[in-house]
Design an enzyme around this catalytic site. Structure first.
Site, PDB file in Angstrom:
ATOM      1  N   CYS A   3       0.976  -1.171   0.108  1.00 43.04           N
ATOM      2  CA  CYS A   3       0.048  -0.285  -0.116  1.00 43.04           C
ATOM      3  C   CYS A   3       0.816   1.265  -0.135  1.00 43.04           C
ATOM      4  CB  CYS A   3      -0.953  -0.156   1.227  1.00 43.04           C
ATOM      5  SG  CYS A   3      -1.658   1.519   1.463  1.00 43.04           S
ATOM      6  N   CYS A   6       0.746   3.309   3.206  1.00 45.15           N
ATOM      7  CA  CYS A   6       1.461   2.897   4.443  1.00 45.15           C
ATOM      8  C   CYS A   6       2.865   2.913   4.143  1.00 45.15           C
ATOM      9  CB  CYS A   6       0.652   1.258   4.275  1.00 45.15           C
ATOM     10  SG  CYS A   6      -0.543   1.047   5.078  1.00 45.15           S
ATOM     11  N   HIS A  45      -3.998   1.076   8.512  1.00 44.45           N
ATOM     12  CA  HIS A  45      -4.445   0.849   7.189  1.00 44.45           C
ATOM     13  C   HIS A  45      -6.099   0.450   7.497  1.00 44.45           C
ATOM     14  CE1 HIS A  45      -4.527  -0.206   3.074  1.00 44.45           C
ATOM     15  NE2 HIS A  45      -5.493  -1.044   3.198  1.00 44.45           N
ATOM     16  N   GLY A  92     -14.466   7.283  -7.150  1.00 46.39           N
ATOM     17  CA  GLY A  92     -13.149   7.861  -7.766  1.00 46.39           C
ATOM     18  C   GLY A  92     -12.012   7.538  -6.986  1.00 46.39           C
ATOM     19  N   HIS A  97      -6.127   3.226   0.392  1.00 47.35           N
ATOM     20  CA  HIS A  97      -6.079   3.707   1.887  1.00 47.35           C
ATOM     21  C   HIS A  97      -6.659   4.991   2.163  1.00 47.35           C
ATOM     22  CE1 HIS A  97      -2.743   3.964   5.402  1.00 47.35           C
ATOM     23  NE2 HIS A  97      -3.526   4.607   5.536  1.00 47.35           N
ATOM     24  N   HIS A  99      -8.181   8.238   2.920  1.00 47.20           N
ATOM     25  CA  HIS A  99      -7.506   9.513   2.775  1.00 47.20           C
ATOM     26  C   HIS A  99      -8.629  10.757   2.444  1.00 47.20           C
ATOM     27  CE1 HIS A  99      -7.328   8.054  -1.303  1.00 47.20           C
ATOM     28  NE2 HIS A  99      -7.218   9.255  -1.602  1.00 47.20           N
TER      29      HIS A  99
HETATM   30  P1  AMP Z   1      -8.054   9.174  -4.817  1.00 50.33           P
HETATM   31  O1  AMP Z   1      -8.205   9.416  -6.135  1.00 50.33           O
HETATM   32  O2  AMP Z   1      -8.952  10.059  -3.933  1.00 50.33           O
HETATM   33  O3  AMP Z   1      -7.858   7.762  -4.374  1.00 50.33           O
HETATM   34  O4  AMP Z   1      -6.671  10.119  -4.292  1.00 50.33           O
HETATM   35  C1  AMP Z   1      -5.308   9.452  -4.489  1.00 50.33           C
HETATM   36  C2  AMP Z   1      -4.359  10.750  -4.680  1.00 50.33           C
HETATM   37  O5  AMP Z   1      -3.394  10.409  -4.196  1.00 50.33           O
HETATM   38  C3  AMP Z   1      -4.217  11.380  -5.800  1.00 50.33           C
HETATM   39  O6  AMP Z   1      -4.795  12.627  -5.734  1.00 50.33           O
HETATM   40  C4  AMP Z   1      -2.843  11.279  -6.288  1.00 50.33           C
HETATM   41  O7  AMP Z   1      -2.382  12.419  -6.678  1.00 50.33           O
HETATM   42  C5  AMP Z   1      -2.267  11.164  -4.689  1.00 50.33           C
HETATM   43  N1  AMP Z   1      -0.912  10.039  -4.749  1.00 50.33           N
HETATM   44  C6  AMP Z   1      -0.878   9.201  -5.283  1.00 50.33           C
HETATM   45  N2  AMP Z   1       0.510   8.760  -5.150  1.00 50.33           N
HETATM   46  C7  AMP Z   1       1.124   9.601  -4.359  1.00 50.33           C
HETATM   47  C8  AMP Z   1       2.189   9.918  -3.596  1.00 50.33           C
HETATM   48  N3  AMP Z   1       3.278   8.874  -3.646  1.00 50.33           N
HETATM   49  N4  AMP Z   1       2.490  10.933  -2.734  1.00 50.33           N
HETATM   50  C9  AMP Z   1       1.637  11.904  -2.846  1.00 50.33           C
HETATM   51  N5  AMP Z   1       0.256  11.946  -3.416  1.00 50.33           N
HETATM   52  C10 AMP Z   1       0.069  10.640  -4.271  1.00 50.33           C
END
Ligand code: AMP
Length: 113
Positions: A3, A6, A45, A92, A97, A99
């Site tokens: 993940c 994580c 997680h 979407g 994980h 957030h």
């Molecule tokens: P969601 O579409 O709500 O699942 O959002 C996932 C978010 O994680 C997106 O806005 C990505 O730009 C962000 N994201 C993915 N990988 C990383 C990473 N390594 N560091 C920071 N943000 C990330």
């Protein structure tokens, strides 16, 4: 567990951390959609908001109050900001994980796409 969030919480991959305590970590989104775009996550997680359990009640409350604190620290609280949780496929969600997106620094449109 494979993940990415994580791994960020465990400092196995780098991120720009803006807040951290024993349960919560917040870092800049790598692909920002606004001048301020911060992701706030539990270190534990939980795959999505839908997977949260009754015992996560306090953690979920702490996450929202942490978002409030970060918004104030980032200087976006007075003008206003948006908090987004994408949950599941139609919601979407791309990273599984839980957030919360904290978005600010520009006017937000509604309805969301
Ligand atoms: P969601 O579409 O709500 O699942 O959002 C996932 C978010 O994680 C997106 O806005 C990505 O730009 C962000 N994201 C993915 N990988 C990383 C990473 N390594 N560091 C920071 N943000 C990330």
């Amino acid at each position: 567990m494979d993940c990415i969030f994580c791994k960020i919480a465990n400092k196995e991959i780098p991120s720009t951390i803006v807040y951290e305590d024993d349960e919560i970590i917040a870092f800049n989104d790598v692909n920002p959609e606004a001048p301020v775009h911060i992701l706030v996550i539990p270190k534990k997680h939980i795959s999505s908001l839908d997977a949260a359990m009754p015992e996560d009640e306090q953690l979920l409350g702490r996450i929202l109050l942490t978002i409030q604190k970060i918004a104030r620290e980032q200087g976006i609280a007075e003008a206003g900001y948006r908090v987004v949780n994408n949950c599941g496929e139609l919601g979407g969600q791309t990273v599984h994980h839980m957030h919360f997106h904290l978005l600010g620094g520009r006017e937000m449109l509604w309805p969301a796409g």
